[in-house]
Scaffold this active site. Structure first.
Site, short mmCIF file in Angstrom:
data_model
loop_
_atom_site.label_atom_id
_atom_site.label_comp_id
_atom_site.label_asym_id
_atom_site.label_seq_id
_atom_site.Cartn_x
_atom_site.Cartn_y
_atom_site.Cartn_z
N HIS A 1 -5.20 -86.12 -87.55
CA HIS A 1 -6.34 -86.54 -88.35
C HIS A 1 -6.22 -88.03 -88.66
O HIS A 1 -5.18 -88.65 -88.44
CB HIS A 1 -6.41 -85.72 -89.65
CG HIS A 1 -6.82 -84.30 -89.42
ND1 HIS A 1 -7.12 -83.44 -90.45
CD2 HIS A 1 -6.99 -83.58 -88.27
CE1 HIS A 1 -7.44 -82.26 -89.97
NE2 HIS A 1 -7.37 -82.32 -88.64
N GLU B 1 -6.00 -89.78 -91.43
CA GLU B 1 -4.99 -90.18 -92.41
C GLU B 1 -3.61 -90.25 -91.78
O GLU B 1 -2.82 -91.15 -92.08
CB GLU B 1 -4.98 -89.19 -93.58
CG GLU B 1 -6.29 -89.09 -94.34
CD GLU B 1 -7.19 -87.98 -93.82
OE1 GLU B 1 -7.87 -87.34 -94.64
OE2 GLU B 1 -7.21 -87.75 -92.59
N ALA C 1 -38.58 -89.37 -72.81
CA ALA C 1 -39.22 -90.62 -72.42
C ALA C 1 -40.67 -90.30 -72.05
O ALA C 1 -40.93 -89.31 -71.36
CB ALA C 1 -38.51 -91.25 -71.23
N TRP D 1 -38.40 -91.44 -62.83
CA TRP D 1 -37.99 -92.29 -63.94
C TRP D 1 -39.18 -92.99 -64.62
O TRP D 1 -40.02 -93.58 -63.96
CB TRP D 1 -36.98 -93.34 -63.48
CG TRP D 1 -35.71 -92.74 -62.99
CD1 TRP D 1 -35.21 -92.80 -61.71
CD2 TRP D 1 -34.77 -91.97 -63.74
NE1 TRP D 1 -34.03 -92.11 -61.63
CE2 TRP D 1 -33.73 -91.60 -62.85
CE3 TRP D 1 -34.71 -91.57 -65.07
CZ2 TRP D 1 -32.64 -90.84 -63.26
CZ3 TRP D 1 -33.62 -90.81 -65.47
CH2 TRP D 1 -32.61 -90.46 -64.58
N THR E 1 -37.22 -78.31 -66.14
CA THR E 1 -36.54 -79.61 -66.03
C THR E 1 -35.51 -79.58 -64.90
O THR E 1 -35.39 -80.52 -64.12
CB THR E 1 -35.86 -79.98 -67.37
OG1 THR E 1 -36.86 -80.17 -68.36
CG2 THR E 1 -35.05 -81.27 -67.23
N ASP F 1 -36.23 -81.83 -61.68
CA ASP F 1 -35.43 -83.06 -61.69
C ASP F 1 -34.02 -82.90 -61.12
O ASP F 1 -33.38 -83.90 -60.78
CB ASP F 1 -35.30 -83.59 -63.13
CG ASP F 1 -36.62 -84.03 -63.72
OD1 ASP F 1 -37.59 -84.16 -62.96
OD2 ASP F 1 -36.68 -84.25 -64.94
N LEU G 1 -26.80 -84.03 -66.04
CA LEU G 1 -26.56 -83.89 -67.47
C LEU G 1 -25.13 -84.27 -67.85
O LEU G 1 -24.50 -83.62 -68.69
CB LEU G 1 -26.87 -82.45 -67.95
CG LEU G 1 -28.28 -81.94 -67.63
CD1 LEU G 1 -28.45 -80.50 -68.08
CD2 LEU G 1 -29.35 -82.82 -68.28
N GLU H 1 -32.81 -82.48 -74.17
CA GLU H 1 -33.49 -83.35 -73.22
C GLU H 1 -34.49 -82.57 -72.37
O GLU H 1 -34.86 -82.99 -71.28
CB GLU H 1 -32.48 -84.06 -72.32
CG GLU H 1 -31.63 -85.10 -73.02
CD GLU H 1 -30.91 -86.01 -72.04
OE1 GLU H 1 -31.47 -86.30 -70.97
OE2 GLU H 1 -29.79 -86.44 -72.34
N LEU I 1 -38.86 -78.87 -76.01
CA LEU I 1 -38.83 -79.76 -77.17
C LEU I 1 -39.79 -79.28 -78.26
O LEU I 1 -39.44 -79.23 -79.45
CB LEU I 1 -39.18 -81.18 -76.75
CG LEU I 1 -38.13 -81.90 -75.90
CD1 LEU I 1 -38.76 -83.06 -75.14
CD2 LEU I 1 -36.99 -82.41 -76.77
#
Length: 343
Positions: A44, A46, A150, A172, A198, A202, A206, A286, A292
């Site tokens: 951690h 600390e 986008a 794109w 997607t 595409d 990822l 995405e 979405l």
């Protein structure tokens, strides 16, 4: 404390499901040690800060600053509160309390019981902002959800089919600088999610190939198992989870994990519950407009990052619609990036 937050960012994407904490040790108004959380299972913040101090004898007169309450329980590592007490640090300044049920004030109490002077709530809002993934996971019992897409100047997220070529590849909208930034974002999150269309249109990887960091868990919505084995998401290069309604395991690809969900009933909520059970603290979505919009309509999002490119499609798939608070706008060459937070 600002320095604590600054160095804590170095652990984003590496420490989850643990928080990426920053710690700084000060003696006579000079920083003598600092550290941030190691990759999951490691030290951690600390511990790393204390180990970085050359002369441990002066720790009794030093002040420890830390973004989040030191832990008080045995997990992958021993309690940080015990280590602080062992070295006799008498003053600890904490950004905010840890909401984890195993800590939640117990770390502070351990320090106080040993005579340590503890201050809590220093730059609390800034610390909450940094730890927003960890806090959302423990306070809302779901991952911190970031929407990303986008769209063109005329509001389309993808073109009409006749605009696409024969190859399955992204069309794109943004420039190369924006695309590299997205890879940086992926490296900071624990999981990334897209829908069936997607992948089919595409064939995305990822991953974070244009950045340095750990690939997020790939999560694919594929109700009827339409995605064939030749797509990149089935290449076995990084852990992948397919959410489906198909129960016939003979149709499964042995390179990925499958989970059956009910696609007719609150998909977004089911995904959140499933990822919470898997200790996934953050999710970057995405997917296309349908995926979405499902999360938007169910009020299951925390942040949206929307690129607007310079190109126009005139027809195609319209971008999602959301209402939220615009908190920042940036120009990235020809693109505009707007960031929103859920109200």
């Amino acid at each position: 404390m600002l320095r604590c937050i600054e160095i804590a960012r170095n652990g984003l994407g590496l420490t989850a499901p643990n928080p990426s904490v920053g710690a700084v040790i000060v003696y006579n108004d000079k920083i003598i040690g600092e550290g941030f959380t190691s990759s999951y299972g490691g030290n951690h913040a600390e511990v790393n800060a204390i180990q970085s101090v050359t002369d441990k004898s002066i720790l009794k007169e030093a002040t420890l600053y830390v973004t989040l309450e030191p832990c008080s329980h045995f997990g992958k590592t021993p309690p940080c509160a015990d280590l602080i007490n062992t070295h006799g640090i008498k003053k600890v300044v904490i950004g905010l309390l840890d909401p984890h049920e195993k800590v939640a004030g117990k770390g502070v109490q351990k320090l106080i019981d040993r005579g340590c002077k503890v201050s809590v709530g220093i730059l609390e809002n800034q610390c909450r902002e940094h730890h927003r993934r960890f806090l959302t996971f423990h306070e809302k019992k779901r991952p911190y959800i970031i929407l990303k897409w986008a769209e063109t100047a005329d509001g389309f997220i993808s073109p009409a089919k006749e605009k696409r070529g024969q190859n399955k590849e992204p069309y794109w909208i943004t420039n190369t600088y924006s695309r590299q930034l997205v890879h940086q974002w992926r490296a900071a999150e624990q999981a990334i999610l897209v829908g069936t269309n997607t992948v089919l249109e595409d064939n995305p990887k990822l991953d974070v190939r244009n950045w340095t960091g750990k690939n997020p868990l790939r999560i694919i919505l594929d109700k009827d198992l339409k995605i064939k084995n030749e797509f990149y998401v089935f290449d076995g290069s990084t852990p992948t989870l397919v959410l489906t309604s198909e129960i016939d395991q003979k149709k499964y690809n042995d390179k990925v994990e499958y989970q059956v969900i009910d696609f007719d009933n609150q998909i977004a909520s089911q995904i959140c519950e499933l990822l919470y059970s898997k200790h996934i603290t953050s999710l970057l979505i995405e997917g296309g407009t349908r995926t979405l919009q499902t999360f938007i309509d169910n009020d299951l999002w925390d942040e949206a990052r929307v690129f607007v490119g310079a190109t126009s499609f005139k027809k195609g798939v319209k971008a999602p619609q959301l209402s939220g608070s615009l908190i920042a706008t940036h120009k990235i060459k020809t693109d505009t990036l707007s960031t929103y937070r859920y109200d």
